[in-house]
Design a protein around this motif. Structure first.
Motif, PDB file in Angstrom:
ATOM      1  N   SER A  51      44.799  27.534  35.897  1.00 30.07           N
ATOM      2  CA  SER A  51      44.892  28.015  34.524  1.00 30.07           C
ATOM      3  C   SER A  51      44.130  29.327  34.348  1.00 30.07           C
ATOM      4  O   SER A  51      44.629  30.272  33.727  1.00 30.07           O
ATOM      5  N   ASP A  52      42.926  29.403  34.905  1.00 29.21           N
ATOM      6  CA  ASP A  52      42.134  30.633  34.834  1.00 29.21           C
ATOM      7  C   ASP A  52      42.838  31.781  35.548  1.00 29.21           C
ATOM      8  O   ASP A  52      42.839  32.919  35.069  1.00 29.21           O
ATOM      9  N   MET A  53      43.443  31.502  36.690  1.00 29.51           N
ATOM     10  CA  MET A  53      44.147  32.533  37.445  1.00 29.51           C
ATOM     11  C   MET A  53      45.366  33.027  36.671  1.00 29.51           C
ATOM     12  O   MET A  53      45.646  34.231  36.660  1.00 29.51           O
ATOM     13  N   ASP A  54      46.077  32.118  36.021  1.00 34.18           N
ATOM     14  CA  ASP A  54      47.222  32.514  35.202  1.00 34.18           C
ATOM     15  C   ASP A  54      46.801  33.469  34.090  1.00 34.18           C
ATOM     16  O   ASP A  54      47.458  34.482  33.844  1.00 34.18           O
ATOM     17  N   VAL A  55      45.694  33.168  33.441  1.00 31.75           N
ATOM     18  CA  VAL A  55      45.186  34.029  32.372  1.00 31.75           C
ATOM     19  C   VAL A  55      44.783  35.387  32.937  1.00 31.75           C
ATOM     20  O   VAL A  55      45.129  36.441  32.371  1.00 31.75           O
ATOM     21  N   ALA A  56      44.090  35.399  34.064  1.00 28.58           N
ATOM     22  CA  ALA A  56      43.669  36.650  34.680  1.00 28.58           C
ATOM     23  C   ALA A  56      44.871  37.503  35.081  1.00 28.58           C
ATOM     24  O   ALA A  56      44.870  38.724  34.878  1.00 28.58           O
ATOM     25  N   MET A  57      45.903  36.872  35.621  1.00 26.94           N
ATOM     26  CA  MET A  57      47.100  37.621  36.035  1.00 26.94           C
ATOM     27  C   MET A  57      47.817  38.212  34.821  1.00 26.94           C
ATOM     28  O   MET A  57      48.338  39.317  34.895  1.00 26.94           O
ATOM     29  N   LYS A  58      47.834  37.485  33.729  1.00 29.53           N
ATOM     30  CA  LYS A  58      48.467  38.013  32.517  1.00 29.53           C
ATOM     31  C   LYS A  58      47.679  39.201  31.964  1.00 29.53           C
ATOM     32  O   LYS A  58      48.273  40.153  31.449  1.00 29.53           O
ATOM     33  N   ILE A  59      46.356  39.143  32.075  1.00 24.92           N
ATOM     34  CA  ILE A  59      45.534  40.229  31.569  1.00 24.92           C
ATOM     35  C   ILE A  59      45.757  41.513  32.362  1.00 24.92           C
ATOM     36  O   ILE A  59      45.830  42.601  31.773  1.00 24.92           O
ATOM     37  N   ILE A  60      45.912  41.410  33.680  1.00 20.03           N
ATOM     38  CA  ILE A  60      46.108  42.614  34.477  1.00 20.03           C
ATOM     39  C   ILE A  60      47.589  42.953  34.651  1.00 20.03           C
ATOM     40  O   ILE A  60      47.934  43.862  35.385  1.00 20.03           O
ATOM     41  N   ASN A  61      48.451  42.197  33.967  1.00 23.70           N
ATOM     42  CA  ASN A  61      49.904  42.422  34.013  1.00 23.70           C
ATOM     43  C   ASN A  61      50.458  42.376  35.420  1.00 23.70           C
ATOM     44  O   ASN A  61      51.221  43.254  35.853  1.00 23.70           O
TER      45      ASN A  61
END
Length: 62
Positions: A51-61
């Motif tokens: 879940s944390d990785m998904d959020v991080a990936m969305k933040i950096i597009n």
């Protein structure tokens, strides 16, 4: 994220805990074995990391 090992008391549990002088009424979720508890904890940790990785990936597009 999980709340597996947290107690989920009800009103009757609250009343019983007041009367419980020797601390024998505490009820928590538990596992049948140490291995099962470890597996559940590891699975919950991996889901939190995903879940944390998904959020991080969305933040950096990404």
């Amino acid at each position: 994220m999980t709340d597996f090992l947290f107690a989920t008391p009800k009103t009757i549990d609250g009343v019983a805990s007041i009367i419980d002088l020797f601390g024998v009424y505490d009820m928590y979720n538990d596992s049948a074995s140490g291995e099962e508890a470890d597996r559940r904890a590891f699975t919950a940790d991996m889901q939190a990391l995903q879940s944390d990785m998904d959020v991080a990936m969305k933040i950096i597009n990404f």
